[in-house]
Enzyme design. Structure first.
Site, short mmCIF file in Angstrom:
data_model
loop_
_atom_site.label_atom_id
_atom_site.label_comp_id
_atom_site.label_asym_id
_atom_site.label_seq_id
_atom_site.Cartn_x
_atom_site.Cartn_y
_atom_site.Cartn_z
N HIS A 266 18.56 -28.33 23.74
CA HIS A 266 18.15 -28.49 25.11
C HIS A 266 16.69 -28.29 25.07
CE1 HIS A 266 19.55 -24.29 24.65
NE2 HIS A 266 18.87 -24.00 25.63
N HIS B 79 13.97 -26.44 27.61
CA HIS B 79 13.50 -25.61 28.94
C HIS B 79 12.24 -26.42 29.44
CE1 HIS B 79 16.06 -22.05 27.92
NE2 HIS B 79 15.94 -22.51 26.58
#
Ligand SMILES: [Zn+2]
Length: 140
Positions: free
Chosen positions: A100, A102
């Site tokens: 992922h 941020h």
């Protein structure tokens, strides 16, 4: 999808999340323990622990959406800067084993910072940089 992965649980609708973006390849959600106001996570639907394990199309879409949301937090939340951060591997602070990105909106004096190792004060020689670069070029 992974049975043990909290992001896959969110993607299956089995765990709650607050979404800011969804398409057929990626989603973005609010971080439940935000570093700053508006901190989000952009998550590909495909389960891959590390960046290199993700298919290139999904990886590029993830960064494309992160770029878009970085712009949105400036216009909607008043952020005056943004950090995009990838924790690729446990040693790099990866806490959820599903790749992922941020999106961390930045504000003056928001308290978020970086620390550097002592070696930062003594940068390598040009020759040392050339040695490192040579190994990287040879692998590319
Ligand atoms: Zn997952």
């Amino acid at each position: 999808m992974s049975d043990q992965c909290v992001f896959c649980e969110i993607l299956r609708g089995e765990s709650a999340a607050t979404f800011t973006y969804q398409d057929d390849t990626v989603v973005a959600i609010m971080d439940i323990q935000p570093i700053t106001h508006g901190h989000m996570l952009v998550i590909p639907r495909e389960h891959a622990v590390l960046m290199a394990g993700l298919n290139e199309t999904a990886a590029m879409r993830t960064f494309r959406v992160a770029r878009k949301l970085a712009s949105v937090v400036r216009s909607t939340l008043g952020a005056t800067g943004v950090n995009l951060f990838v924790a690729d591997g446990e040693v790099a602070f990866q806490d959820v084993p599903h790749f992922h990105v941020h999106v961390i909106p930045r504000y003056p004096n928001d308290g978020f910072g970086l620390s550097f190792p002592d070696s930062y004060a003594n940068p390598p020689t040009r020759a040392a940089l050339e040695t490192i670069a040579s190994a990287i070029r040879a692998a590319g």
